[in-house]
Motif scaffolding. Structure first.
Motif, PDB file in Angstrom:
ATOM      1  N   SER A 142       0.876  -1.160  -0.043  1.00  0.00           N
ATOM      2  CA  SER A 142      -0.104   0.061  -0.131  1.00  0.00           C
ATOM      3  C   SER A 142       0.721   1.181   0.078  1.00  0.00           C
ATOM      4  CB  SER A 142      -0.913  -0.145   1.206  1.00  0.00           C
ATOM      5  OG  SER A 142      -0.160   0.011   2.533  1.00  0.00           O
ATOM      6  N   GLN A 143       2.102   1.198   0.309  1.00  0.00           N
ATOM      7  CA  GLN A 143       3.037   2.313   0.043  1.00  0.00           C
ATOM      8  C   GLN A 143       3.541   2.852  -1.133  1.00  0.00           C
ATOM      9  OE1 GLN A 143       5.694   0.547   3.470  1.00  0.00           O
ATOM     10  NE2 GLN A 143       5.128   2.441   4.558  1.00  0.00           N
ATOM     11  N   GLN A 144       3.562   3.831  -1.332  1.00  0.00           N
ATOM     12  CA  GLN A 144       4.111   4.292  -2.572  1.00  0.00           C
ATOM     13  C   GLN A 144       5.482   4.745  -2.511  1.00  0.00           C
ATOM     14  OE1 GLN A 144       1.356   7.230  -4.843  1.00  0.00           O
ATOM     15  NE2 GLN A 144      -0.151   6.273  -4.045  1.00  0.00           N
ATOM     16  N   ILE A 145       6.463   4.803  -3.557  1.00  0.00           N
ATOM     17  CA  ILE A 145       7.758   5.318  -3.428  1.00  0.00           C
ATOM     18  C   ILE A 145       8.150   6.300  -4.733  1.00  0.00           C
ATOM     19  CG2 ILE A 145       8.869   3.337  -4.420  1.00  0.00           C
ATOM     20  CD1 ILE A 145      11.197   3.670  -2.515  1.00  0.00           C
ATOM     21  N   TYR A 146       8.753   7.289  -4.361  1.00  0.00           N
ATOM     22  CA  TYR A 146       9.278   8.279  -5.412  1.00  0.00           C
ATOM     23  C   TYR A 146      10.768   8.753  -5.249  1.00  0.00           C
ATOM     24  CZ  TYR A 146       4.088   8.500  -6.114  1.00  0.00           C
ATOM     25  OH  TYR A 146       2.903   8.248  -6.563  1.00  0.00           O
ATOM     26  N   PHE A 147      11.161   9.369  -6.411  1.00  0.00           N
ATOM     27  CA  PHE A 147      12.502   9.459  -6.366  1.00  0.00           C
ATOM     28  C   PHE A 147      12.792  11.175  -6.682  1.00  0.00           C
ATOM     29  CE2 PHE A 147      12.226   5.069  -6.660  1.00  0.00           C
ATOM     30  CZ  PHE A 147      13.177   4.575  -5.949  1.00  0.00           C
ATOM     31  N   THR A 148      13.458  11.757  -6.004  1.00  0.00           N
ATOM     32  CA  THR A 148      13.534  13.139  -6.567  1.00  0.00           C
ATOM     33  C   THR A 148      15.178  13.746  -6.536  1.00  0.00           C
ATOM     34  OG1 THR A 148      13.305  14.018  -4.131  1.00  0.00           O
ATOM     35  CG2 THR A 148      11.297  13.792  -5.417  1.00  0.00           C
ATOM     36  N   PHE A 149      15.270  14.821  -7.065  1.00  0.00           N
ATOM     37  CA  PHE A 149      16.622  15.233  -6.896  1.00  0.00           C
ATOM     38  C   PHE A 149      16.599  16.807  -6.414  1.00  0.00           C
ATOM     39  CE2 PHE A 149      15.284  15.696 -11.416  1.00  0.00           C
ATOM     40  CZ  PHE A 149      15.715  16.950 -11.554  1.00  0.00           C
ATOM     41  N   ILE A 150      17.703  17.307  -6.197  1.00  0.00           N
ATOM     42  CA  ILE A 150      17.632  18.922  -5.767  1.00  0.00           C
ATOM     43  C   ILE A 150      18.007  19.532  -7.110  1.00  0.00           C
ATOM     44  CG2 ILE A 150      18.781  20.623  -4.603  1.00  0.00           C
ATOM     45  CD1 ILE A 150      16.894  19.083  -2.823  1.00  0.00           C
ATOM     46  N   ASP A 151      17.174  20.557  -7.182  1.00  0.00           N
ATOM     47  CA  ASP A 151      17.421  21.408  -8.674  1.00  0.00           C
ATOM     48  C   ASP A 151      17.533  22.632  -8.238  1.00  0.00           C
ATOM     49  OD1 ASP A 151      17.222  21.655 -11.392  1.00  0.00           O
ATOM     50  OD2 ASP A 151      14.979  21.440 -11.621  1.00  0.00           O
ATOM     51  N   TYR A 152      18.643  23.174  -8.783  1.00  0.00           N
ATOM     52  CA  TYR A 152      19.326  24.396  -8.518  1.00  0.00           C
ATOM     53  C   TYR A 152      18.842  25.504  -9.376  1.00  0.00           C
ATOM     54  CZ  TYR A 152      22.337  22.213  -5.056  1.00  0.00           C
ATOM     55  OH  TYR A 152      22.719  21.429  -3.795  1.00  0.00           O
ATOM     56  N   ASP A 153      18.430  26.681  -8.909  1.00  0.00           N
ATOM     57  CA  ASP A 153      18.035  27.749  -9.614  1.00  0.00           C
ATOM     58  C   ASP A 153      19.222  28.239 -10.787  1.00  0.00           C
ATOM     59  OD1 ASP A 153      17.081  30.521 -10.625  1.00  0.00           O
ATOM     60  OD2 ASP A 153      15.634  30.064  -9.329  1.00  0.00           O
ATOM     61  N   ASP A 154      18.685  28.821 -11.998  1.00  0.00           N
ATOM     62  CA  ASP A 154      19.677  29.125 -12.804  1.00  0.00           C
ATOM     63  C   ASP A 154      20.245  30.577 -12.568  1.00  0.00           C
ATOM     64  OD1 ASP A 154      19.622  26.994 -14.352  1.00  0.00           O
ATOM     65  OD2 ASP A 154      17.789  28.001 -15.828  1.00  0.00           O
ATOM     66  N   CYS A 155      19.894  31.241 -11.610  1.00  0.00           N
ATOM     67  CA  CYS A 155      20.215  32.501 -10.966  1.00  0.00           C
ATOM     68  C   CYS A 155      20.552  32.756  -9.503  1.00  0.00           C
ATOM     69  CB  CYS A 155      19.155  33.679 -11.412  1.00  0.00           C
ATOM     70  SG  CYS A 155      18.902  33.941 -12.984  1.00  0.00           S
ATOM     71  N   ILE A 156      21.226  33.431  -8.995  1.00  0.00           N
ATOM     72  CA  ILE A 156      21.300  33.971  -7.785  1.00  0.00           C
ATOM     73  C   ILE A 156      20.540  35.422  -7.503  1.00  0.00           C
ATOM     74  CG2 ILE A 156      23.444  32.533  -7.330  1.00  0.00           C
ATOM     75  CD1 ILE A 156      24.878  35.172  -7.462  1.00  0.00           C
ATOM     76  N   TYR A 157      20.267  35.465  -6.163  1.00  0.00           N
ATOM     77  CA  TYR A 157      19.282  36.670  -5.869  1.00  0.00           C
ATOM     78  C   TYR A 157      20.028  37.293  -4.870  1.00  0.00           C
ATOM     79  CZ  TYR A 157      16.007  34.048  -8.900  1.00  0.00           C
ATOM     80  OH  TYR A 157      15.269  33.445 -10.092  1.00  0.00           O
ATOM     81  N   GLY A 158      20.067  38.681  -5.207  1.00  0.00           N
ATOM     82  CA  GLY A 158      20.452  39.562  -3.968  1.00  0.00           C
ATOM     83  C   GLY A 158      19.182  40.484  -3.640  1.00  0.00           C
ATOM     84  N   GLU A 159      19.724  41.675  -2.856  1.00  0.00           N
ATOM     85  CA  GLU A 159      18.545  42.418  -2.354  1.00  0.00           C
ATOM     86  C   GLU A 159      17.567  43.064  -3.630  1.00  0.00           C
ATOM     87  OE1 GLU A 159      18.200  45.525   1.425  1.00  0.00           O
ATOM     88  OE2 GLU A 159      19.842  45.945  -0.095  1.00  0.00           O
ATOM     89  N   ASN A 160      18.896  43.512  -4.500  1.00  0.00           N
ATOM     90  CA  ASN A 160      17.989  44.360  -5.515  1.00  0.00           C
ATOM     91  C   ASN A 160      18.394  44.012  -7.152  1.00  0.00           C
ATOM     92  OD1 ASN A 160      17.061  46.450  -3.769  1.00  0.00           O
ATOM     93  ND2 ASN A 160      19.000  47.053  -3.751  1.00  0.00           N
ATOM     94  N   GLU A 161      18.777  42.710  -7.239  1.00  0.00           N
ATOM     95  CA  GLU A 161      19.032  42.127  -8.491  1.00  0.00           C
ATOM     96  C   GLU A 161      19.335  40.815  -8.438  1.00  0.00           C
ATOM     97  OE1 GLU A 161      23.104  42.852 -10.009  1.00  0.00           O
ATOM     98  OE2 GLU A 161      23.898  42.538  -8.157  1.00  0.00           O
ATOM     99  N   LYS A 162      19.083  40.120  -9.790  1.00  0.00           N
ATOM    100  CA  LYS A 162      19.421  38.646  -9.809  1.00  0.00           C
ATOM    101  C   LYS A 162      20.366  38.486 -10.857  1.00  0.00           C
ATOM    102  CE  LYS A 162      15.820  37.303 -13.258  1.00  0.00           C
ATOM    103  NZ  LYS A 162      14.722  36.378 -13.444  1.00  0.00           N
ATOM    104  N   VAL A 163      21.363  37.583 -10.782  1.00  0.00           N
ATOM    105  CA  VAL A 163      22.411  37.267 -11.739  1.00  0.00           C
ATOM    106  C   VAL A 163      22.374  35.891 -12.004  1.00  0.00           C
ATOM    107  CG1 VAL A 163      24.877  37.507 -12.205  1.00  0.00           C
ATOM    108  CG2 VAL A 163      23.694  39.046 -10.434  1.00  0.00           C
TER     109      VAL A 163
END
Length: 340
Positions: free
Chosen positions: A211-232
């Motif tokens: 009755s138990q289900q199993i799934y597999f995930t990975f950590i997906d990193y963003d394409d940008c970093i974010y600061g107070e006033n901008e993203k790069v």
């Protein structure tokens, strides 16, 4: 396993015995669990830290919050407040803890609350004028005083609970049999290209029920970093010299995603409260370079003197396959339990 952990093996046996007795008493109804008549989903793990609970809670928020009134309830680890606190515009990481404050900032359309007593926390949430329709319990797998309607158990690909042992010899908070309470098991932090053959091998190793289900995930990193006033864009800063800092359980993948040979990495304990001395150290190491940290650490540091050169890298949990099945299972549980 280091020598000290081997020496502490008798204490692990004792700890396992105590937690097993506790679970037996809850299972038999001798110790009381409170059940609520709204959908309550508990997300947690058998081991201590580092399984990716925060991105999994955020995944559920994104899945559910456009359809239902959602609340998250966490203990608020290392917060400086006590009792029940509902996040508001005056809240910060010191009042809520870093992860709940992160939820509050990212998802303004949900309620975010903290309370070490999860039973009281849910009662308080349901007493609000705008009471939630769904409650997500963060890191509450062992909090048996609440009987959740649905349990999601997380286990890291490189540190499966089936290969672990009880504290203090290993990292398990309770025995492996605790996995039997889970409706769904998610193996987190997998390689993106994890094969069907290896997925099947893990399923067999964990010996889940039919009755138990199993799934597999990975950590997906963003394409940008974010600061107070901008993203790069990350590809724009990969080769520049920068300072990387992390106060999370397992920072190596974060560092590996961003660093080059010119970079310096500073590691702090998980859920670290940065002191003035820490800020001085970081500033002296960084000079005029960018400081890039995790999203969880950013919420603690964004109002400090580092703010102008501080950036964070968001992450999310992504399913390798069968995402639609997972979504359908969660949505069906919520729908049926709101209608009942």
């Amino acid at each position: 396993m280091n020598l000290l952990r081997k020496i502490l093996f008798p204490f692990a046996i004792l700890y396992g015995f105590i937690t097993s007795i506790r679970n037996f008493l809850f299972d038999k109804g001798i110790l009381k669990s409170t059940f609520f008549d709204i959908p309550v989903i508990a997300v947690g793990n058998l081991s201590v830290g580092g399984t990716g609970k925060t991105p999994q809670i955020e995944y559920l928020i994104r899945l559910l919050s456009d359809r239902y009134k959602v609340a998250t309830l966490s203990r608020g680890y290392k917060r400086k407040s006590e009792g029940f606190v509902l996040a508001s515009s005056s809240s910060n990481a010191e009042i809520l803890g870093d992860e709940p404050f992160q939820f509050y900032q990212k998802f303004p359309n949900i309620q975010v609350a903290v309370d070490a007593d999860r039973t009281n926390g849910i009662i308080q949430l349901l007493s609000q004028n705008q009471k939630p329709q769904v409650v997500l319990l963060d890191d509450a797998y062992q909090h048996r005083k609440v009987k959740a309607g649905f349990y999601i158990l997380l286990s890291s690909y490189g540190d499966l609970y089936a290969d672990d042992f009880m504290l203090p010899t290993g990292n398990l908070r309770e025995s492996r049999s605790g996995a039997n309470r889970a409706n769904i098991v998610i193996i987190t932090k997998c390689p993106k290209d994890l094969s069907d053959k290896e997925q099947t091998a893990i399923r067999l190793k964990l010996k889940l029920t039919c009755s138990q289900q199993i799934y597999f995930t990975f950590i997906d990193y963003d394409d940008c970093i974010y600061g107070e006033n901008e993203k790069v864009a990350v590809n724009e800063i990969k080769e520049e010299s920068k300072l990387l800092i992390a106060g999370i359980a397992k920072p190596t993948p974060f560092f590996d995603y961003l660093k080059n040979e010119k970079d310096e990495c500073l590691t702090f304990p998980d859920h670290h409260n940065f002191s003035d001395a820490d800020l001085e150290l970081i500033q002296s190491k960084a000079q005029n370079k960018r400081i890039i940290t995790t999203e969880k650490d950013y919420v603690r540091l964004k109002d400090s003197k580092l703010a102008l050169q501080l950036y964070y890298l968001p992450i999310k949990s992504t399913f390798i396959n069968h995402q639609q099945n997972f979504d359908a299972t969660i949505l069906e549980y919520v729908k049926l339990n709101l209608e009942s």
